[in-house]
Every structure is written in C-alpha cells, then in structure tokens.
Design a protein around this motif. Structure first.
Motif, short mmCIF file in Angstrom:
data_model
loop_
_atom_site.label_atom_id
_atom_site.label_comp_id
_atom_site.label_asym_id
_atom_site.label_seq_id
_atom_site.Cartn_x
_atom_site.Cartn_y
_atom_site.Cartn_z
N LEU A 226 0.93 -1.04 0.06
CA LEU A 226 0.15 0.12 0.03
C LEU A 226 0.76 1.26 -0.12
CD1 LEU A 226 -2.82 -1.02 2.59
CD2 LEU A 226 -3.01 -0.91 0.17
N LYS A 227 2.00 1.15 0.49
CA LYS A 227 2.97 2.43 0.64
C LYS A 227 3.00 3.10 -0.69
CE LYS A 227 7.36 4.00 2.58
NZ LYS A 227 8.48 3.29 3.40
N PRO A 228 3.11 2.87 -1.95
CA PRO A 228 3.27 3.48 -3.12
C PRO A 228 1.82 4.35 -3.48
CG PRO A 228 4.13 1.39 -3.45
CD PRO A 228 3.46 1.31 -2.31
N TYR A 229 1.00 4.06 -2.52
CA TYR A 229 -0.32 4.67 -2.74
C TYR A 229 -1.01 5.54 -1.70
CZ TYR A 229 -0.85 0.94 -6.69
OH TYR A 229 -0.55 0.36 -7.71
N ASP A 230 0.13 5.62 -1.13
CA ASP A 230 -0.05 6.47 0.37
C ASP A 230 -1.21 6.07 1.08
OD1 ASP A 230 0.64 8.61 2.12
OD2 ASP A 230 -0.46 10.07 1.08
N LEU A 231 -1.50 4.71 1.20
CA LEU A 231 -2.89 4.31 2.15
C LEU A 231 -2.23 3.25 3.25
CD1 LEU A 231 -5.14 3.28 -0.93
CD2 LEU A 231 -5.34 5.19 0.53
N SER A 232 -3.09 3.68 4.34
CA SER A 232 -3.03 2.66 5.41
C SER A 232 -3.86 1.37 5.02
CB SER A 232 -3.21 3.46 6.69
OG SER A 232 -4.59 3.55 6.79
N SER A 233 -3.89 0.22 5.91
CA SER A 233 -4.67 -0.69 5.46
C SER A 233 -5.78 -0.42 5.85
CB SER A 233 -4.01 -2.01 6.39
OG SER A 233 -3.90 -1.68 7.79
#
Length: 151
Positions: free
Chosen positions: A38-45
């Motif tokens: 998820l990191k490249p999409y700047d999202l948390s789970s």
C-alpha cells in the motif's frame, strides 16, 4: 521457524501462550507485508479497508456507522480515516438529505481507480501466502481461526 525461535524465548511457553504469540506474530508479519504493497499509494490498511467497503456499496453512499460495523479493525477512528481519504480526493462526504445529522460517504472515480490498480497486486499477495498451504489446510485453518475467535 517455531515461535520460540522467532521471539528468542528462553523459557518454556504454554501451548495457549504459543498460540496467542503465533497469532500476534503472524498478524504483524502479514500486516507489514501488506503495508509495503500500500505504501506507493499512500494508504494505510484501514484506509484501504474503507475504500473496499465503499466500493462494495455499488454506488450507494454509506454512513459512518455502516462503515464502522464493516471494518476489520473496529477500533479504527472512522471519521479520521474518512477525513484523510477526503484530502486525497478518494471519497466524498455529503449531508444526508433525509437526516441532516448523518453524513453520506461515497467513493470517487479516483478512489475506484486506485483500487483497480491495487486489485491485481493484492490478489497476487493473497495467492502467494495461500500457496504455502494446501486447499484442505486453508479450509482447516479458516475453520480453526473462526472457532478460536467465536467460541
């Protein structure tokens, strides 16, 4: 590797403690790997979970209570999560016309696009984890986890 080796325990662990430690340790390992995706999409789970819930609404808005009851991590601060997704323009928030105290949350096209990009990555991740077990083992593990959690 056994849990005692993973945590470098020097004392004898009860079977009940081993199970709980194994569950916690495994959850963290799986969670960390998922966060890398998820990191490249700047999202948390948790943000990802909100987006999936809203996509499942099939165009119908959801209120905060609906989102909260469907969250995997039910202790999440749903309002804060939605605020962050608003800032990223992945969701919209409007006052409910029938009840002005309720807010209706919808996923945006940008949010749907992010999920469409993530879907094959997440499926590949899930399949790579699942390949470590047979179908029968996966079925048994699922049964045991549900039994452990619900009884």
């Amino acid at each position: 590797m056994k849990i005692e080796e993973e945590i470098k325990s020097t004392v004898e662990l009860s079977l009940a403690k081993k199970v709980l430690l194994n569950l916690s340790f495994t959850r963290n390992v799986i969670g960390d790997k998922f966060l890398e995706l998820l990191k490249p999409y700047d999202l948390s789970s948790e943000q990802y979970n909100v987006l999936r819930i809203l996509r499942g609404q099939k165009g119908k808005p959801a209120n905060m209570a609906c989102i909260q009851e469907r969250m995997i991590a039910r202790t999440s601060n749903t309002t804060r999560l939605v605020d962050k997704l608003l800032t990223k323009e992945l969701v919209t928030r409007k006052v409910c016309p029938d009840n002005r105290r309720k807010m209706e949350i919808s996923i945006t096209n940008k949010g749907l696009e992010v999920l469409a990009q993530l879907d094959p990555i997440v499926i590949e991740h899930e399949n790579s984890l699942a390949q470590k077990l047979t179908t029968d083992e996966l079925t048994q593990l699922n049964y045991l986890l549900e039994k452990y959690r619900n009884e």
